[in-house]
Design an enzyme around this catalytic site. Structure first.
Site, PDB file in Angstrom:
ATOM      1  N   ARG A 297      16.135 -63.775  25.378  1.00 51.98           N
ATOM      2  CA  ARG A 297      15.927 -63.791  23.856  1.00 51.98           C
ATOM      3  C   ARG A 297      14.577 -63.570  23.368  1.00 51.98           C
ATOM      4  O   ARG A 297      14.426 -62.778  22.236  1.00 51.98           O
ATOM      5  CB  ARG A 297      16.657 -65.038  23.505  1.00 51.98           C
ATOM      6  CG  ARG A 297      18.033 -65.304  23.388  1.00 51.98           C
ATOM      7  CD  ARG A 297      18.529 -66.525  23.328  1.00 51.98           C
ATOM      8  NE  ARG A 297      19.998 -66.276  23.348  1.00 51.98           N
ATOM      9  CZ  ARG A 297      21.080 -67.275  23.564  1.00 51.98           C
ATOM     10  NH1 ARG A 297      20.639 -68.474  23.472  1.00 51.98           N
ATOM     11  NH2 ARG A 297      22.465 -67.154  23.733  1.00 51.98           N
ATOM     12  N   TYR A 436      23.215 -58.241  20.966  1.00 56.69           N
ATOM     13  CA  TYR A 436      23.164 -58.596  22.338  1.00 56.69           C
ATOM     14  C   TYR A 436      22.374 -59.923  22.538  1.00 56.69           C
ATOM     15  O   TYR A 436      21.568 -60.223  21.734  1.00 56.69           O
ATOM     16  CB  TYR A 436      22.872 -57.651  23.600  1.00 56.69           C
ATOM     17  CG  TYR A 436      21.693 -56.835  23.463  1.00 56.69           C
ATOM     18  CD1 TYR A 436      20.435 -57.055  22.932  1.00 56.69           C
ATOM     19  CD2 TYR A 436      21.682 -55.814  24.142  1.00 56.69           C
ATOM     20  CE1 TYR A 436      19.240 -56.376  23.068  1.00 56.69           C
ATOM     21  CE2 TYR A 436      20.499 -54.868  24.504  1.00 56.69           C
ATOM     22  CZ  TYR A 436      19.448 -55.281  23.912  1.00 56.69           C
ATOM     23  OH  TYR A 436      18.268 -54.361  23.945  1.00 56.69           O
ATOM     24  N   GLU A 437      22.531 -60.370  23.649  1.00 56.08           N
ATOM     25  CA  GLU A 437      21.941 -61.849  23.950  1.00 56.08           C
ATOM     26  C   GLU A 437      22.047 -62.872  23.114  1.00 56.08           C
ATOM     27  O   GLU A 437      21.456 -63.724  22.355  1.00 56.08           O
ATOM     28  CB  GLU A 437      20.173 -61.740  23.803  1.00 56.08           C
ATOM     29  CG  GLU A 437      19.405 -61.513  25.156  1.00 56.08           C
ATOM     30  CD  GLU A 437      20.371 -61.880  26.265  1.00 56.08           C
ATOM     31  OE1 GLU A 437      20.549 -63.336  26.622  1.00 56.08           O
ATOM     32  OE2 GLU A 437      20.533 -60.999  26.934  1.00 56.08           O
ATOM     33  N   GLY A 438      23.320 -62.977  22.663  1.00 48.60           N
ATOM     34  CA  GLY A 438      23.956 -63.851  21.499  1.00 48.60           C
ATOM     35  C   GLY A 438      23.456 -63.181  20.134  1.00 48.60           C
ATOM     36  O   GLY A 438      22.526 -62.830  19.649  1.00 48.60           O
ATOM     37  N   GLN A 443      22.729 -67.199  16.882  1.00 51.52           N
ATOM     38  CA  GLN A 443      21.228 -67.525  17.354  1.00 51.52           C
ATOM     39  C   GLN A 443      20.931 -68.550  16.068  1.00 51.52           C
ATOM     40  O   GLN A 443      20.309 -69.582  16.276  1.00 51.52           O
ATOM     41  CB  GLN A 443      20.325 -66.586  17.099  1.00 51.52           C
ATOM     42  CG  GLN A 443      20.336 -65.347  18.145  1.00 51.52           C
ATOM     43  CD  GLN A 443      20.205 -66.254  19.637  1.00 51.52           C
ATOM     44  OE1 GLN A 443      19.439 -67.036  19.834  1.00 51.52           O
ATOM     45  NE2 GLN A 443      21.083 -65.630  20.431  1.00 51.52           N
TER      46      GLN A 443
END
Ligand SMILES: Cc1cc2nc3c(=O)[nH]c(=O)nc-3n(C[C@H](O)[C@H](O)[C@H](O)COP(=O)(O)OP(=O)(O)OC[C@H]3O[C@@H](n4cnc5c(N)ncnc54)[C@H](O)[C@@H]3O)c2cc1C
Length: 593
Positions: A297, A436-438, A443
């Protein structure tokens, strides 16, 4: 000639003054890292990024990747760059020295990550994922697994991936179905993962997948997920890669950007089962995977910074050349950089980029102080701050990267919309970073739901107090920073009121967190950026008085003032939206959309 020159001066200024590097360098683990080391690492990284990686960016975008005979092919230029990257020792700069890493602080390594992303973000994802794999294994794997995998991953000889997503399990991993059956001292993994970045490629001898899967007796939901390490090739007795391990790329996605990064559908165990070994404890895999996810992140935040910086540089170069229109007080036609509206765009790009850089590096410095601090209590405080900052670094910095790269197109006019200039590529490449990555929505919900509410706002309050401490020196700085002082003070008030509103209102309104989270995230990120600019301007004034580099230092002061006048006012709009809560957002029935 490369069109990217890493802004090393701005980076070292940010590391030293805004990421509080003296405190990191004072930690015993970093006793050998001084300002000279930082300078020479950044100088070398800048050369590599500009001379080796940046020229592959357009080639990778245009050629893309493909699957041939159950294997991914990548452009030769990208593979050559990876070989050089490993040869130069870049993969292991911040890794554990016990396994061949150089053990540099994250604060320094992240500046390098920014450069790799600016030069070629599709490429940068490959070593970034390896680093995440290394960190998760270093923290959660058995010593035996570490001995087998870490050294080769740290050297770049092997590359890592993260395998979470399945068609029905994206933001919500509770529904994932990939199976892990016990098989002697190992497990047989079967299932399909989608969207796996660098899921297959010929650049490394072996690919080490970290895979989330369920044991046969696992409870449903996220409490029944375990983590496994699954190599592409099984290992021979001497540790070298041997027979294929029944993991194959089925296809690669055709997508908006990052064309040189293979986004794979991966089949595990179609021919009986891919052999895997558990990392961490049964059913606690998601927690272990979070080590990698949090690492990534912050890395994705740095991708936003890198892309924004490169887009800015290209836009400045274009604005200096493109002749169009006339300007008051000047004879003849002028270059477009003369026009206030173009200046507005360029300064927005520059300040948003620098604010996001300062947020990312500061987050890295908190992580260094948490992981390497010798005072347990202080380390815990830095850990909480790093946890608060991680979703902000990811989401705010990638949101402003959308804005910046979009402005980059606008500065180019029609030339930004056609592909040849390359301005559009930065915009296309940046778009994924919010997803991506949440996703950034997820977030923001994490920021409010977990980081703000979990301690009733205490971590945010402590941070606000630290940020308010800049008020007294700003007052002493006089007229030049008066606008910075007043705008920051108002923005901090907005932040405090919004935090209180969320802490007190979330029990009354169960939809409030999700409805208000995005605006709260944008608010706090904007405030932190303002605080960092204020600190930078104070340092700059001091150094100017001592006869420092005039052009550079004056630009720090001007950026702080521009940000205070043109960006910080956004805080009151975000705060108003937070206060409005969920009422109108949820007023329409789903069928009325
Ligand atoms: C190019 C690319 C590379 C990727 N690389 C990897 C990788 O290497 N490994 C890997 O495992 N995955 C990877 N992913 C997957 C990525 O992490 C997911 O796409 C992302 O987490 C979102 O999941 P989703 O696509 O299923 O969207 P969804 O979860 O379906 O979300 C759709 C929308 O709904 C919103 N939403 C969903 N749930 C909620 C909620 N509870 N509250 C509020 N809003 C919600 C989301 O914010 C989003 O706006 C990659 C994806 C892409 C496109």
């Amino acid at each position: 000639m490369s069109d990217y020159h890493a802004p090393v001066r701005q980076m070292t200024f940010t590391i030293e003054h805004l990421a509080e590097f003296a405190e990191v360098a004072a930690l015993p683990d970093f006793s050998s890292v001084d300002a000279e080391t930082v300078q020479s690492v950044l100088d070398e990284a800048a050369k590599f990024a500009g001379n080796v990686l940046a020229p592959t960016n357009w080639i990778g975008d245009q050629q893309g990747v493909r699957v041939v005979d159950r294997a991914v092919q990548v452009p030769q230029e990208i593979a050559d760059a990876y070989a050089q990257f490993c040869e130069a020792g870049w993969p292991g700069i911040a890794s554990n020295p016990d396994f061949g890493g150089q053990g540099l602080p994250k604060t320094v390594a992240l500046a390098c990550d920014e450069m790799w992303a600016a030069a070629n973000v599709a490429f940068a994802l490959c070593p970034e994922l390896s680093q995440g794999t290394i960190l998760a294994m270093d923290r959660h794997a058995t010593d035996e697994l570490k001995q087998v995998y870490l050294e080769k991953l740290i050297s770049g000889q092997w590359a890592g991936t993260m395998c979470l997503t399945e068609p029905q399990a994206g933001s919500d991993l509770s529904t994932l179905t990939t199976k892990a059956e016990p098989h002697g001292d190992r497990y047989l993994i079967t299932g399909r993962k989608i969207y796996i970045t660098w899921g297959d490629h010929p650049m490394a001898e072996n690919i080490i997948h970290l895979v989330l899967a369920r044991l046969p007796d696992a409870p449903p939901g996220t409490k029944g997920i375990s983590l496994f390490v699954v190599p592409k090739y099984k290992l021979n007795a001497d540790g070298s890669p041997g027979a294929p391990n029944d993991v194959f790329p089925v296809s690669v996605e055709h997508k908006l950007g990052i064309h040189a990064s293979p986004t794979c559908v991966l089949a595990f165990g179609d021919e009986g089962g891919s052999e895997g070994w558990m990392v961490g404890k049964p059913n606690e895999g998601l927690g272990a995977m979070f080590t990698m996810m949090n690492y990534m992140r912050l890395g994705v935040g740095a991708q936003g910074v890198g892309l924004a910086e490169r887009s800015y540089q290209k836009s400045v170069a274009y604005a200096r050349e493109r002749v169009q229109g006339r300007a008051p007080g000047e004879k003849g036609l002028v270059t477009i950089i003369r026009h206030p509206d173009v200046r507005r765009m360029l300064l927005l790009m520059r300040t948003l980029t620098q604010a996001s850089r300062a947020i990312c590096y500061y987050t890295a410095s908190c992580l260094d102080r948490a992981a390497h601090g010798t005072d347990a209590e202080a380390a815990e405080v830095w850990q909480s701050r790093a946890e608060l900052l991680t979703p902000i670094a990811k989401a705010w910095c990638t949101e402003v990267a959308q804005e910046t790269t979009e402005l980059g197109i606008q500065v180019h006019g029609g030339m930004g919309y056609v592909e040849e200039t390359g301005a559009a590529q930065f915009y296309r490449d940046a778009r994924i970073a919010s997803i991506y990555e949440g996703t950034n929505g997820i977030q923001a919900i994490d920021l409010v739901g977990r980081k703000l509410l979990r301690d009733g706002g205490a971590t945010v309050s402590a941070f606000v107090s630290d940020m308010r401490a800049v008020d007294a020196p700003l007052a002493n700085a006089g007229e030049e920073l008066a606008v910075v002082r007043s705008a920051l003070s108002r923005a901090l008030d907005d932040l405090v009121q919004s935090s209180t509103h969320l802490v007190s209102g979330c029990k009354r309104d169960p939809e409030l967190v999700s409805a208000a989270a995005f605006d709260y995230m944008m608010l706090i990120g904007t405030v932190i950026g303002g605080w960092q600019f204020a600190r930078g301007a104070l340092v700059a004034l001091e150094q100017l008085a001592a006869g420092g580099d005039k052009a550079f230092l004056e630009s720090q002061v001007v950026m702080a003032r521009f940000y205070a006048e043109h960006v910080l006012p956004r805080c009151s709009a975000h705060a108003a939206a937070v206060r409005a809560g969920s009422a109108s957002t949820m007023a329409l029935a789903a069928e009325n959309f």
